[in-house]
Design an enzyme around this catalytic site. Structure first.
Site, PDB file in Angstrom:
ATOM      1  N   ARG A  37       0.822  -1.212   0.000  1.00  0.00           N
ATOM      2  CA  ARG A  37       0.000   0.000   0.000  1.00  0.00           C
ATOM      3  C   ARG A  37       0.861   1.269   0.000  1.00  0.00           C
ATOM      4  NH1 ARG A  37      -5.258  -1.696   3.760  1.00  0.00           N
ATOM      5  NH2 ARG A  37      -6.401  -2.601   2.001  1.00  0.00           N
ATOM      6  N   LYS A 198     -19.561 -17.719   0.693  1.00  0.00           N
ATOM      7  CA  LYS A 198     -20.984 -17.576   0.993  1.00  0.00           C
ATOM      8  C   LYS A 198     -21.732 -16.643   0.054  1.00  0.00           C
ATOM      9  CE  LYS A 198     -20.611 -18.637   5.899  1.00  0.00           C
ATOM     10  NZ  LYS A 198     -20.909 -18.172   7.256  1.00  0.00           N
ATOM     11  N   GLY A 355      -9.869  -9.193  -1.094  1.00  0.00           N
ATOM     12  CA  GLY A 355      -8.755  -9.821  -0.370  1.00  0.00           C
ATOM     13  C   GLY A 355      -8.344 -11.192  -0.870  1.00  0.00           C
ATOM     14  N   GLY A 378     -13.168  -3.761   0.645  1.00  0.00           N
ATOM     15  CA  GLY A 378     -14.565  -3.314   0.794  1.00  0.00           C
ATOM     16  C   GLY A 378     -15.009  -2.315  -0.250  1.00  0.00           C
TER      17      GLY A 378
END
Length: 397
Positions: A37, A198, A355, A378
């Site tokens: 980053r 999921k 991720g 996110g």
């Protein structure tokens, strides 16, 4: 024309430039263990300093919840930044108030200063007007280079745009341009690969994608929920049986929108989930009661690769199988390498993020061969869901 202003539009010489960056890096024993980053924001810092701007870096670290926690200080990051830039980077022990004011007042053109964790103040996450004003008083110009924090309407991501002339930094610009190619205004056909454990965490994502892409490939544990919703027995596989109606509804929406949903036709099945477990490839309608689907099978990978061959644009979020454990990484690696090959041939624009996806592509050794790999997590997911991101919307305004 860009819907937002970039560094090309900014007058930076002699200006105090507040730059929001993502320095929320992994640490071990007080040292930075992965500087990815930091590397991404170096071009923006170097360009502003090179044009005579005074670079004042704003960032958060961890979740200190509005209180000072020295374990979540950004001070160790200043040293790494200094090494990478090859010049001293100052550090202020607060991001507002007399300490920050005094150091900023003594900066010369081209200097770089890192302010302490913005989340040490409750006003950061609340986007509190008094806190925003205190930050804004330190700068003449605001540059946002933290796409990964753009889905939060915080003081240092959204609030500052109402006080100062605002621009996208180079990392933010690259991310937004890649995303525009991925789903904003893509070349068709568009294929999306969505994997992961999921369905419940990706309902909004799947509902948005079936309206926008030509083919939606569903892999990972999510695929089992869809297979079960079609009446197939998935044995002991990870499966959200309570989401069968949701899965059927997504399939119906896809059919209406003319989107092909590609589910596995065969699977790699084992009796236990461990490295090197005995396994077999079976059609998805012949999964034994004690079996677990841990990867999609070779015939399914062939179908995925056929769609990658047809596609002009690929958007990828989530692995096709339990890639962390061999041999259940085969499908993800094979599809990733095929997409990378098509990309390097100039036949495909490939945009990936999230991720597990970043880890899976690194495992396949193809990160550099994709058109763009987002480390944003996110924010990338919310963008794929079609949601407006406050930090990006503020730059447009």
């Amino acid at each position: 024309m860009q819907p937002f202003k970039t560094l090309d539009d900014a007058d930076l010489a002699g200006k105090r430039v507040l730059v929001r960056v993502d320095l929320n890096v992994p640490m071990q024993d007080g040292k930075v263990s992965d500087a990815t980053r930091i590397d991404r924001v170096l071009p923006t810092i170097e360009e502003i300093a090179g044009k005579g701007g005074r670079v004042i870096l704003l960032a958060h670290f961890g979740r200190p919840k509005g209180t000072v926690d020295k374990a979540q200080s950004l001070e160790p990051v200043a040293e790494v930044l200094s090494d990478k830039l090859g010049k001293p980077v100052g550090f202020a022990e607060d991001c507002i108030g007399p300490v920050a004011d005094g150091i900023v007042a003594n900066m010369a053109d081209g200097d770089v200063l890192l302010l302490e964790n913005t989340r040490f103040h409750p006003g950061e996450e609340k986007n509190d007007e008094d806190f925003v004003s205190a930050l804004a008083a330190l700068g003449d110009v605001f540059v946002n280079d933290a796409f990964s924090a753009a889905h939060r309407a915080h003081a240092s991501t959204e609030g500052l745009t109402h006080h100062l002339p605002s621009y996208a930094g180079r990392a933010m610009q690259a991310e937004l341009e890649a995303l525009e190619k991925g789903l904003g205004d893509p070349q068709k056909p568009v294929v999306a690969i969505v994997g992961g454990a999921k369905v419940s965490t990706k309902i909004d994502l799947l509902s948005n994608l079936v309206e926008k892409v030509d083919c939606l490939v569903i892999g990972g544990g999510m695929a089992n929920t869809f297979l079960a919703a079609q009446g197939r027995d998935v044995g002991k596989s990870l499966c959200e049986h309570d989401l069968a109606d949701t899965a059927r509804s997504i399939l119906k929406t896809a059919e209406k929108a003319g989107c092909v949903v590609l589910l596995p036709s065969d699977a790699v099945v084992a009796r236990e989930f461990k490295a090197g477990a005995e396994n077999e490839v079976l059609p998805v309608d012949r999964i034994p009661a004690d079996g677990m689907i841990l990867d999609v099978g070779p015939a399914s990978v062939g179908s995925v690769n056929e769609w990658i061959d047809k596609a002009k644009t690929l958007v990828w979020n989530g692995p096709l199988g339990a890639f962390e454990i061999a041999p259940f990484d085969k499908a993800t690696v094979a599809a990733a390498r095929h997409a990378a090959k098509r990309t390097t041939e100039g036949a495909l624009v490939s945009v990936a993020g999230g991720g597990d996806t970043v880890a899976a592509l690194a495992h396949a050794g193809v990160t550099d061969a994709f058109t763009y790999v987002s480390t944003a997590g996110g924010a990338f997911l919310e963008w794929m869901e079609g949601k407006p991101l406050p930090g990006v919307e503020a730059l447009k305004a």
